[in-house]
Write a protein that holds these residues in place. Sequence first.
Motif, PDB file in Angstrom:
ATOM      1  N   ALA A   1       0.837  -1.196   0.000  1.00 26.67           N
ATOM      2  CA  ALA A   1       0.000   0.000   0.000  1.00 26.67           C
ATOM      3  C   ALA A   1       0.877   1.252   0.000  1.00 26.67           C
ATOM      4  O   ALA A   1       2.097   1.180   0.181  1.00 26.67           O
ATOM      5  CB  ALA A   1      -0.922   0.013   1.216  1.00 26.67           C
ATOM      6  N   GLU A   2       0.228   2.389  -0.198  1.00 28.37           N
ATOM      7  CA  GLU A   2       0.892   3.684  -0.136  1.00 28.37           C
ATOM      8  C   GLU A   2       0.169   4.573   0.866  1.00 28.37           C
ATOM      9  O   GLU A   2      -1.032   4.430   1.094  1.00 28.37           O
ATOM     10  CB  GLU A   2       0.858   4.384  -1.496  1.00 28.37           C
ATOM     11  N   ILE A   3       0.906   5.512   1.441  1.00 27.88           N
ATOM     12  CA  ILE A   3       0.334   6.547   2.291  1.00 27.88           C
ATOM     13  C   ILE A   3       1.024   7.865   1.998  1.00 27.88           C
ATOM     14  O   ILE A   3       2.088   7.902   1.374  1.00 27.88           O
ATOM     15  CB  ILE A   3       0.481   6.222   3.798  1.00 27.88           C
ATOM     16  N   ASP A   4       0.418   8.951   2.459  1.00 28.69           N
ATOM     17  CA  ASP A   4       1.072  10.253   2.468  1.00 28.69           C
ATOM     18  C   ASP A   4       1.831  10.339   3.786  1.00 28.69           C
ATOM     19  O   ASP A   4       1.255  10.689   4.828  1.00 28.69           O
ATOM     20  CB  ASP A   4       0.023  11.355   2.344  1.00 28.69           C
ATOM     21  N   GLY A   5       3.108   9.986   3.759  1.00 25.33           N
ATOM     22  CA  GLY A   5       3.894   9.894   4.978  1.00 25.33           C
ATOM     23  C   GLY A   5       3.930  11.178   5.798  1.00 25.33           C
ATOM     24  O   GLY A   5       3.668  11.145   7.004  1.00 25.33           O
ATOM     25  N   PRO A   6       4.259  12.326   5.205  1.00 28.70           N
ATOM     26  CA  PRO A   6       4.298  13.561   5.987  1.00 28.70           C
ATOM     27  C   PRO A   6       2.954  13.917   6.605  1.00 28.70           C
ATOM     28  O   PRO A   6       2.899  14.401   7.741  1.00 28.70           O
ATOM     29  CB  PRO A   6       4.745  14.608   4.955  1.00 28.70           C
ATOM     30  N   PHE A   7       1.855  13.671   5.872  1.00 31.02           N
ATOM     31  CA  PHE A   7       0.539  13.996   6.430  1.00 31.02           C
ATOM     32  C   PHE A   7       0.229  13.099   7.624  1.00 31.02           C
ATOM     33  O   PHE A   7      -0.230  13.567   8.671  1.00 31.02           O
ATOM     34  CB  PHE A   7      -0.552  13.843   5.364  1.00 31.02           C
ATOM     35  N   LEU A   8       0.472  11.788   7.475  1.00 34.14           N
ATOM     36  CA  LEU A   8       0.215  10.877   8.583  1.00 34.14           C
ATOM     37  C   LEU A   8       1.104  11.212   9.775  1.00 34.14           C
ATOM     38  O   LEU A   8       0.668  11.118  10.931  1.00 34.14           O
ATOM     39  CB  LEU A   8       0.435   9.432   8.141  1.00 34.14           C
ATOM     40  N   LEU A   9       2.334  11.626   9.520  1.00 30.64           N
ATOM     41  CA  LEU A   9       3.229  12.027  10.608  1.00 30.64           C
ATOM     42  C   LEU A   9       2.631  13.200  11.377  1.00 30.64           C
ATOM     43  O   LEU A   9       2.673  13.242  12.610  1.00 30.64           O
ATOM     44  CB  LEU A   9       4.594  12.407  10.040  1.00 30.64           C
ATOM     45  N   GLY A  10       2.035  14.150  10.655  1.00 27.73           N
ATOM     46  CA  GLY A  10       1.387  15.282  11.307  1.00 27.73           C
ATOM     47  C   GLY A  10       0.207  14.856  12.159  1.00 27.73           C
ATOM     48  O   GLY A  10      -0.009  15.377  13.258  1.00 27.73           O
ATOM     49  N   VAL A  11      -0.576  13.895  11.654  1.00 26.45           N
ATOM     50  CA  VAL A  11      -1.717  13.385  12.418  1.00 26.45           C
ATOM     51  C   VAL A  11      -1.248  12.729  13.716  1.00 26.45           C
ATOM     52  O   VAL A  11      -1.792  12.970  14.791  1.00 26.45           O
ATOM     53  CB  VAL A  11      -2.529  12.389  11.570  1.00 26.45           C
ATOM     54  N   LEU A  12      -0.212  11.884  13.614  1.00 24.47           N
ATOM     55  CA  LEU A  12       0.314  11.231  14.812  1.00 24.47           C
ATOM     56  C   LEU A  12       0.841  12.254  15.812  1.00 24.47           C
ATOM     57  O   LEU A  12       0.692  12.083  17.031  1.00 24.47           O
ATOM     58  CB  LEU A  12       1.418  10.247  14.429  1.00 24.47           C
ATOM     59  N   GLY A  13       1.463  13.316  15.308  1.00 27.43           N
ATOM     60  CA  GLY A  13       1.950  14.372  16.194  1.00 27.43           C
ATOM     61  C   GLY A  13       0.817  15.061  16.939  1.00 27.43           C
ATOM     62  O   GLY A  13       0.924  15.348  18.137  1.00 27.43           O
ATOM     63  N   GLU A  14      -0.297  15.318  16.238  1.00 28.13           N
ATOM     64  CA  GLU A  14      -1.465  15.913  16.889  1.00 28.13           C
ATOM     65  C   GLU A  14      -1.990  15.002  17.991  1.00 28.13           C
ATOM     66  O   GLU A  14      -2.299  15.456  19.105  1.00 28.13           O
ATOM     67  CB  GLU A  14      -2.561  16.163  15.857  1.00 28.13           C
ATOM     68  N   TRP A  15      -2.120  13.725  17.689  1.00 30.56           N
ATOM     69  CA  TRP A  15      -2.623  12.774  18.683  1.00 30.56           C
ATOM     70  C   TRP A  15      -1.684  12.704  19.883  1.00 30.56           C
ATOM     71  O   TRP A  15      -2.139  12.618  21.025  1.00 30.56           O
ATOM     72  CB  TRP A  15      -2.765  11.394  18.052  1.00 30.56           C
ATOM     73  N   ALA A  16      -0.383  12.709  19.621  1.00 29.32           N
ATOM     74  CA  ALA A  16       0.586  12.601  20.707  1.00 29.32           C
ATOM     75  C   ALA A  16       0.465  13.781  21.664  1.00 29.32           C
ATOM     76  O   ALA A  16       0.464  13.609  22.900  1.00 29.32           O
ATOM     77  CB  ALA A  16       1.997  12.512  20.133  1.00 29.32           C
ATOM     78  N   ARG A  17       0.354  14.971  21.133  1.00 28.57           N
ATOM     79  CA  ARG A  17       0.233  16.145  22.001  1.00 28.57           C
ATOM     80  C   ARG A  17      -1.086  16.139  22.753  1.00 28.57           C
ATOM     81  O   ARG A  17      -1.138  16.503  23.932  1.00 28.57           O
ATOM     82  CB  ARG A  17       0.399  17.416  21.171  1.00 28.57           C
ATOM     83  N   ALA A  18      -2.162  15.709  22.088  1.00 32.33           N
ATOM     84  CA  ALA A  18      -3.454  15.631  22.765  1.00 32.33           C
ATOM     85  C   ALA A  18      -3.431  14.604  23.893  1.00 32.33           C
ATOM     86  O   ALA A  18      -4.152  14.743  24.882  1.00 32.33           O
ATOM     87  CB  ALA A  18      -4.551  15.277  21.752  1.00 32.33           C
ATOM     88  N   ALA A  19      -2.584  13.578  23.753  1.00 31.17           N
ATOM     89  CA  ALA A  19      -2.474  12.536  24.782  1.00 31.17           C
ATOM     90  C   ALA A  19      -1.550  12.937  25.920  1.00 31.17           C
ATOM     91  O   ALA A  19      -1.370  12.164  26.871  1.00 31.17           O
ATOM     92  CB  ALA A  19      -1.969  11.238  24.138  1.00 31.17           C
ATOM     93  N   GLY A  20      -0.955  14.128  25.827  1.00 31.76           N
ATOM     94  CA  GLY A  20      -0.078  14.588  26.891  1.00 31.76           C
ATOM     95  C   GLY A  20       1.356  14.116  26.778  1.00 31.76           C
ATOM     96  O   GLY A  20       2.120  14.230  27.737  1.00 31.76           O
ATOM     97  N   ILE A  21       1.729  13.585  25.640  1.00 31.41           N
ATOM     98  CA  ILE A  21       3.115  13.176  25.428  1.00 31.41           C
ATOM     99  C   ILE A  21       3.990  14.421  25.333  1.00 31.41           C
ATOM    100  O   ILE A  21       3.669  15.364  24.592  1.00 31.41           O
ATOM    101  CB  ILE A  21       3.240  12.321  24.154  1.00 31.41           C
TER     102      ILE A  21
END
Length: 375
Positions: free
Chosen positions: A164-184
């Motif tokens: 499969a393929e993904i938009d790596g930079p976009f997914l990285l941004g999503v994970l970063g948002e989740w991480a900050r929301a989780a208090g990481i």
Amino acid sequence: MRLPGFLRRQTPLGADVAVVGSGLPALAAALELSRRGASVVVLGAGPAEERPLGLGLALLGPGRPYAQVAREIGRSEARLVWAAGCENHLRLRALVGEARRDCGYAPRGSFLLARERAEAALLAESEDMLRDDGFPGEFLDHYMLETRFDLSGFPGAYWAAEDAEIDGPFLLGVLGEWARAAGIGFEPGPVLAVLAEASGARVEIEDGTVRAGAVLVATDGPMGDLVPELRPLLRPAAPARMRAPLLAGASLPAAVRTADGRVAWQGGEGSLLLAATGASEAAPEEVLEDFATRIPVDKASALRWDEPGEVSADGLPIVGRLPGRPLAVACGFGALSPGLAFAAARWMADAVLSGSDPTPDPLRATRPPSGAASV
């Protein structure tokens, strides 16, 4: 949270687990640990906009013919590597579903392209082996390849149906948002040293010391000398990258890597992002330039740059817990980290939080150094 066998030291700048690194491997691991109840700090990761573009190829294997990998490490071990890719794909698909945003996820397979007849023979042999072992795909000879795409002079290819393929930079941004929301927590800037002992771990950064129950070094870039004992397993990756417009009317597959492990591309919006994907050679940019002359792209209008990284000597990522210390690693991905970063996050979290390391044997950090330089 008390980690098994690990002593958490209470300090103003501390955590259950310190994740050292950047990119998808680091953020995927940090989120996995946080969602299991650990306090986590990520060290050394800069803002998402500073990350390299990367290739968003989620491959089941390491981008080489199955028959070749089976000869090098054994067929049962090769099967474990491809099965690990299947687990990774399931976890990636779950993350994309959770995001509910267009992450460029496209489960349309990818092509392994032969440049020599011997490579085409390996791909044809791999088709039967992969089918027998439960991994679907199709071998295309040069007639079939030229009928489907504007590719000539290539003796064959293998279509890996479950890639499969993904938009790596976009997914990285999503994970970063989740991480900050989780208090990481995030502490950008250089990491100077990682010191892990039986009683705990500490990470030296420019602004001081971070103490933790365990350290996880996870990155899709160079690891430097943070874990010196892994040096024999790693090689500098070829850094050359190129984004080239497709010639008018040209038809090419969207996701390709060459059977010799030296080049890969991902298509999008009328252009190709090409990357040298093997170990660094005397002139990796020449490898990419030469390959670009064989496909229908506009080299004169291409953008070129370098992205530092590391690959393993045997072409397989290095994952798992190191013995005797609260230290786990995930590195050696080169330009293809989406293929195993998400499964590796689970393995490392298990190793750190439960003390049991489920990393498949051929990918373990404790495997012996390989004398092969193939990637």
